[in-house]
Design an enzyme around this catalytic site. Structure first.
Site, PDB file in Angstrom:
ATOM      1  N   GLU A  68       0.823  -1.209   0.000  1.00 50.47           N
ATOM      2  CA  GLU A  68       0.000   0.000   0.000  1.00 50.47           C
ATOM      3  C   GLU A  68       0.855   1.255   0.000  1.00 50.47           C
ATOM      4  OE1 GLU A  68      -2.770  -0.133   3.334  1.00 50.47           O
ATOM      5  OE2 GLU A  68      -2.928  -2.292   3.020  1.00 50.47           O
ATOM      6  N   CYS A  82       5.742  -7.601   7.408  1.00 51.36           N
ATOM      7  CA  CYS A  82       6.732  -7.097   8.360  1.00 51.36           C
ATOM      8  C   CYS A  82       6.961  -8.169   9.410  1.00 51.36           C
ATOM      9  CB  CYS A  82       6.204  -5.825   9.026  1.00 51.36           C
ATOM     10  SG  CYS A  82       7.374  -5.035  10.147  1.00 51.36           S
ATOM     11  N   CYS A  95       4.913  -5.721  16.091  1.00 56.79           N
ATOM     12  CA  CYS A  95       4.215  -4.766  16.969  1.00 56.79           C
ATOM     13  C   CYS A  95       2.755  -5.217  17.105  1.00 56.79           C
ATOM     14  CB  CYS A  95       4.290  -3.350  16.401  1.00 56.79           C
ATOM     15  SG  CYS A  95       5.985  -2.736  16.246  1.00 56.79           S
ATOM     16  N   SER A 131       9.432   5.219  16.288  1.00 56.78           N
ATOM     17  CA  SER A 131       8.167   4.728  16.846  1.00 56.78           C
ATOM     18  C   SER A 131       8.439   4.274  18.268  1.00 56.78           C
ATOM     19  CB  SER A 131       7.656   3.555  16.009  1.00 56.78           C
ATOM     20  OG  SER A 131       7.405   4.002  14.702  1.00 56.78           O
ATOM     21  N   ASN A 167      -5.170   3.327  15.482  1.00 54.71           N
ATOM     22  CA  ASN A 167      -6.215   2.911  14.558  1.00 54.71           C
ATOM     23  C   ASN A 167      -6.603   1.502  14.945  1.00 54.71           C
ATOM     24  OD1 ASN A 167      -6.524   5.055  12.551  1.00 54.71           O
ATOM     25  ND2 ASN A 167      -4.354   4.653  12.201  1.00 54.71           N
ATOM     26  N   CYS A 206      -1.927   2.282   7.013  1.00 50.00           N
ATOM     27  CA  CYS A 206      -1.372   1.209   6.176  1.00 50.00           C
ATOM     28  C   CYS A 206      -1.584  -0.188   6.730  1.00 50.00           C
ATOM     29  CB  CYS A 206       0.105   1.458   5.988  1.00 50.00           C
ATOM     30  SG  CYS A 206       0.378   2.363   4.485  1.00 50.00           S
TER      31      CYS A 206
HETATM   32  N1  SAH Z   1       8.250  -0.057  10.755  1.00 49.07           N
HETATM   33  C1  SAH Z   1       8.310   1.368  10.795  1.00 49.07           C
HETATM   34  C2  SAH Z   1       7.433   2.082   9.782  1.00 49.07           C
HETATM   35  C3  SAH Z   1       6.070   1.533   9.534  1.00 49.07           C
HETATM   36  S1  SAH Z   1       4.809   1.777  10.717  1.00 49.07           S
HETATM   37  C4  SAH Z   1       8.008   1.857  12.193  1.00 49.07           C
HETATM   38  O1  SAH Z   1       7.697   1.048  13.054  1.00 49.07           O
HETATM   39  O2  SAH Z   1       8.136   3.038  12.444  1.00 49.07           O
HETATM   40  C5  SAH Z   1       4.464   3.499  10.699  1.00 49.07           C
HETATM   41  C6  SAH Z   1       3.936   4.015  12.022  1.00 49.07           C
HETATM   42  O3  SAH Z   1       2.575   3.574  12.232  1.00 49.07           O
HETATM   43  C7  SAH Z   1       4.709   3.515  13.216  1.00 49.07           C
HETATM   44  O4  SAH Z   1       4.878   4.554  14.138  1.00 49.07           O
HETATM   45  C8  SAH Z   1       3.794   2.443  13.776  1.00 49.07           C
HETATM   46  O5  SAH Z   1       4.090   2.132  15.091  1.00 49.07           O
HETATM   47  C9  SAH Z   1       2.446   3.071  13.540  1.00 49.07           C
HETATM   48  N2  SAH Z   1       1.321   2.153  13.599  1.00 49.07           N
HETATM   49  C10 SAH Z   1       1.258   0.856  13.269  1.00 49.07           C
HETATM   50  N3  SAH Z   1       0.034   0.344  13.472  1.00 49.07           N
HETATM   51  C11 SAH Z   1      -0.713   1.350  13.939  1.00 49.07           C
HETATM   52  C12 SAH Z   1      -2.079   1.466  14.341  1.00 49.07           C
HETATM   53  N4  SAH Z   1      -2.898   0.417  14.313  1.00 49.07           N
HETATM   54  N5  SAH Z   1      -2.505   2.667  14.759  1.00 49.07           N
HETATM   55  C13 SAH Z   1      -1.688   3.735  14.800  1.00 49.07           C
HETATM   56  N6  SAH Z   1      -0.391   3.702  14.433  1.00 49.07           N
HETATM   57  C14 SAH Z   1       0.085   2.518  14.014  1.00 49.07           C
END
Ligand code: SAH
Length: 354
Positions: free
Chosen positions: A94, A114, A118, A216, A300, A343
């Site tokens: 995406e 990924c 997380c 993050s 989200n 995303c």
């Molecule tokens: N792997 C990288 C970049 C991709 S995620 C990283 O971890 O930074 C981009 C951002 O979106 C990160 O800060 C991640 O923690 C956050 N993120 C992931 N899932 C999420 C969700 N459900 N709600 C809000 N932020 C989210």
């Protein structure tokens, strides 16, 4: 089926394309002739100023595959555009284009899936399928720009995947997208977001590229962070903040911190205090301490997880504590709310339907 062994034209830097021309009995200037066209989204077949014999050599020895638009959603609220892009082997990623006053910003993916795990994130549910090549990273920007017919001037690497887990391709992409004859996007217009791969941050610092690093963080202590981000068991909060300190010392570039607020998990005023203390003591102990910005993002909600977003009041209270301690905090404006623009979720839905 496209064979993977052929060199991807979009992964070649100008000097590499020149070397390719020379080794294929072509004049060096041909490289400068085709490079801008490739980066505008034209395949060798589409080019009108390239002779038949060169075209044939390019077609037999290289490949050119732009991501294809499998799905496109446009927000009726703010014009945010979300793409589900198809790759040459059928996998999807995406990208999201956000419209700001200062120009269009694209959020691109760095991997198919990924493996960082997380707990609140949709992209990690099926694990990592594969890395994206430098050409596929660049291809997202080119394909979106071509489809929209508008220039994209800023890039954030915040889509699916962990960019520092695909280091070499990401670095090459940064060089490619910065090329004058190509998209010519300045490093200062590029942000890279990481869940905290300390070795990658150190390597990136040594490259001396003035990109913006985004961390993050999501929690101010190991216990809270490890519970939602498994990577923290490998690189704890201390090691991460030390890497940030060094990154700033080396590059002078400010770092922004992402903090996703999850109800009852990491959103208490006590944790906000702890976060302020952490950032102030570890990064701003000296007078010339780094400017710090914390982006607060109500999580989200992802169908497969139990996490709920923090209420408005909890978010405001968290921000107030940080501000009172001298840390700039903003609550991220949600763009594309009607198209599920964060995303990872579209790819999962698509995967389920096929
Ligand atoms: N792997 C990288 C970049 C991709 S995620 C990283 O971890 O930074 C981009 C951002 O979106 C990160 O800060 C991640 O923690 C956050 N993120 C992931 N899932 C999420 C969700 N459900 N709600 C809000 N932020 C989210």
């Amino acid at each position: 089926m496209v064979t993977e062994e052929k060199t991807e034209l979009l992964s070649m830097l100008p000097a590499e394309l020149e070397a390719w021309m020379l080794s294929h009995g072509e004049a060096k200037f041909r490289a400068a002739q085709i490079f801008p066209q490739l980066h505008r989204g034209l395949s060798p077949e589409d080019m009108t100023n390239v002779g038949r014999s060169l075209k044939e050599k390019l077609l037999s020895d290289t490949r050119y595959h732009l991501p294809t638009v499998e799905m496109k959603l446009v927000s009726a609220i703010d014009g945010t555009v979300k793409y589900l892009f198809g790759l040459y082997d059928g996998h999807c990623v995406e990208s999201v284009v956000m419209r700001y006053e200062h120009g269009n910003t694209i959020c691109i993916s760095s991997q198919v899936g990924c493996r960082m795990g997380c707990k609140f994130c949709a992209s990690t549910i099926g694990g990592r399928v594969r890395d994206l090549s430098a050409a596929e990273l660049l291809g997202q920007v080119i394909a979106a720009q071509k489809d929209m017919g508008e220039r994209i001037s800023n890039i954030v690497m915040m889509g699916i995947g962990e960019p520092l887990d695909n280091y070499d391709n990401v670095l090459k992409f940064l060089h490619l997208v910065n090329c004058e004859g190509g998209l010519n996007i300045g490093y200062r217009h590029i942000s890279l977001s990481t869940c905290g791969l300390v070795e990658g941050i150190e390597r990136l610092a040594a490259e001396d590229l003035p990109i913006t690093l985004s961390i993050s963080l999501h929690a101010p202590d190991d216990e809270t962070r490890s519970a939602i981000m498994p990577i923290n068991r490998k690189y704890g909060v201390d090691a991460l903040l030390e890497a940030c300190r060094k990154y700033y010392a080396r590059t002078g570039r400010r770092i922004s911190f992402e903090y996703t607020l999850i109800a009852g998990k990491n959103d208490s005023p006590a944790l906000a205090e702890k976060l302020a203390t952490l950032l102030n003591t570890r990064l701003r102990s000296k007078r010339e301490g780094m400017p710090i910005h914390v982006n607060l993002i109500p999580v989200n909600e992802v169908e497969e997880t139990e996490f709920k977003r923090s209420g408005k009041q909890a978010v405001a209270a968290f921000a107030r504590v940080l501000e009172a301690r001298g840390i700039r905090a903003t609550v991220r404006r949600k763009l594309g709310a009607d198209i599920n623009a964060s995303c990872g979720q579209l790819r999962r839905q698509h995967g389920k339907n096929t």
